[in-house]
Motif scaffolding. Structure first.
Motif, short mmCIF file in Angstrom:
data_model
loop_
_atom_site.label_atom_id
_atom_site.label_comp_id
_atom_site.label_asym_id
_atom_site.label_seq_id
_atom_site.Cartn_x
_atom_site.Cartn_y
_atom_site.Cartn_z
N ARG A 1 0.84 -1.20 0.00
CA ARG A 1 0.00 0.00 0.00
C ARG A 1 0.88 1.26 0.00
O ARG A 1 0.54 2.25 -0.64
N ASP A 2 1.98 1.20 0.76
CA ASP A 2 2.90 2.34 0.76
C ASP A 2 3.52 2.53 -0.62
O ASP A 2 3.65 3.67 -1.11
N ILE A 3 3.91 1.43 -1.25
CA ILE A 3 4.54 1.51 -2.57
C ILE A 3 3.56 2.03 -3.61
O ILE A 3 3.92 2.88 -4.44
N THR A 4 2.33 1.55 -3.56
CA THR A 4 1.36 1.99 -4.57
C THR A 4 1.07 3.47 -4.46
O THR A 4 0.69 4.12 -5.44
N VAL B 1 -1.85 10.39 -7.66
CA VAL B 1 -1.82 11.72 -8.27
C VAL B 1 -1.09 12.71 -7.38
O VAL B 1 -0.26 13.50 -7.85
N PHE B 2 -1.38 12.66 -6.06
CA PHE B 2 -0.73 13.60 -5.15
C PHE B 2 0.78 13.44 -5.17
O PHE B 2 1.52 14.43 -5.26
N THR B 3 1.26 12.20 -5.08
CA THR B 3 2.70 11.96 -5.05
C THR B 3 3.36 12.39 -6.34
O THR B 3 4.43 13.01 -6.33
N ILE B 4 2.74 12.06 -7.48
CA ILE B 4 3.30 12.44 -8.78
C ILE B 4 3.40 13.96 -8.89
O ILE B 4 4.42 14.52 -9.32
N VAL B 5 2.33 14.66 -8.49
CA VAL B 5 2.33 16.12 -8.55
C VAL B 5 3.39 16.69 -7.61
O VAL B 5 4.12 17.62 -7.97
N PHE B 6 3.49 16.14 -6.42
CA PHE B 6 4.46 16.63 -5.43
C PHE B 6 5.89 16.45 -5.93
O PHE B 6 6.70 17.37 -5.86
N GLY C 1 -3.56 3.45 -14.31
CA GLY C 1 -3.11 4.83 -14.18
C GLY C 1 -1.88 4.95 -13.32
O GLY C 1 -0.98 5.75 -13.61
N HIS C 2 -1.82 4.16 -12.23
CA HIS C 2 -0.65 4.21 -11.36
C HIS C 2 0.60 3.74 -12.10
O HIS C 2 1.66 4.37 -12.01
N ALA C 3 0.48 2.61 -12.83
CA ALA C 3 1.63 2.09 -13.57
C ALA C 3 2.04 3.06 -14.66
O ALA C 3 3.24 3.33 -14.87
N MET C 4 1.06 3.62 -15.36
CA MET C 4 1.35 4.53 -16.46
C MET C 4 1.98 5.82 -15.96
O MET C 4 3.00 6.28 -16.48
N MET C 5 1.37 6.43 -14.92
CA MET C 5 1.88 7.71 -14.45
C MET C 5 3.22 7.57 -13.74
O MET C 5 4.05 8.47 -13.79
N SER C 6 3.45 6.45 -13.07
CA SER C 6 4.77 6.25 -12.45
C SER C 6 5.83 6.10 -13.54
O SER C 6 6.95 6.62 -13.40
N ALA C 7 5.49 5.41 -14.64
CA ALA C 7 6.43 5.31 -15.76
C ALA C 7 6.67 6.67 -16.40
O ALA C 7 7.81 7.06 -16.67
N ILE C 8 5.58 7.40 -16.62
CA ILE C 8 5.71 8.72 -17.23
C ILE C 8 6.54 9.65 -16.36
O ILE C 8 7.49 10.29 -16.82
N ALA C 9 6.17 9.73 -15.09
CA ALA C 9 6.84 10.68 -14.20
C ALA C 9 8.26 10.27 -13.88
O ALA C 9 9.21 11.02 -14.12
#
Length: 249
Positions: free
Chosen positions: A86-89, A94-99, A160-168
């Protein structure tokens, strides 16, 4: 002996300059475009397979293998592993990616790399738009095979999590690696970016909120977007629109 050593330095420096130009003008752009085209094709192929139901059996098998057969609400492994997942996910939220994006962009701006900072914001912001559009287009339901390990609110494909983590994280890693001339620093940044991306995707399957094919599709799109940003960064750097890497000491 001293004369021969000193006379060799210009030759070495010239060869190094030629290699840098090749990476910037030839090898780098070709590698970025090849990665973009390969991963883009992989995503659309996977989307077609998912639409035909060809991935259903494997998706179910992998998802069930991560659960206690006697209690499908219980993921395999100790309790602390579930909490860790849960911590890893959360690294892909969105908040973590933006931060993280805001923090990196602020650092780049303070170090007078303003154009690179804008490129980072545009890359991650554009990726978020692509992720939203794809989810709305495919609108795949979330897995109902096992209970979810956390709340979810959007469609399932692509993750979305997998995609945005790859993108970011991949985009940030590539851009930051471009700004540092030391190979060890480049390698460290890229390894951290790749590892974070993989861990976030695995956590989504472990928690039962995505099919494995959702995560694989998210990785493909995210990495393809990162390759596109790499290509754009190379072109802008070659034309002088963004700052070049700092010279080695």
């Amino acid at each position: 002996m001293k004369a021969s050593l000193s006379s060799g330095r210009p030759v070495i420096g010239h060869a190094s300059a030629i290699w840098r130009r090749l990476r910037l003008n030839e090898i780098g752009p070709l590698g970025a475009l090849l990665t973009l085209s390969t991963l883009g094709w992989a995503f659309f192929y996977l989307a077609d397979e998912v639409g035909e139901g060809s991935t259903a059996a494997l998706d179910r098998k992998i998802l069930l293998s991560l659960r206690n057969p006697a209690d499908l609400s219980d993921p395999i492994g100790p309790r602390w592993l579930e909490e860790t997942m849960r911590d890893i996910t959360g690294l892909g939220s969105v908040f973590t990616i933006v931060f993280v994006t805001a923090a990196v962009a602020s650092y780049l701006a303070l170090t007078r790399k303003h154009r690179v900072a804008l490129l980072v914001i545009a890359a991650v912001g554009g990726g978020e738009i692509v992720s939203t559009v794809l989810k709305l287009f495919y609108h795949r339901p979330r897995p109902d095979l096992v209970p979810h390990g956390m709340e979810v609110f959007t469609a399932s494909f692509p993750s979305g999590h997998a995609m945005m983590s790859a993108i970011a994280y991949l985009t940030l890693a590539i851009l930051l690696a471009r700004l540092n001339p030391e190979r060890r620093v480049k390698a460290l940044v890229l390894v951290i970016g790749v590892a974070t991306t993989l861990l976030v995707g695995v956590s989504r399957v472990y928690l039962g909120v995505h099919w494995p094919s959702d995560v694989l599709a998210g990785w493909c799109v995210g990495a393809a977007w990162a390759a596109l940003c790499w290509f754009v960064a190379l072109q802008l750097q070659r034309s002088g629109e963004v700052e070049a890497p700092d010279p080695p000491p």
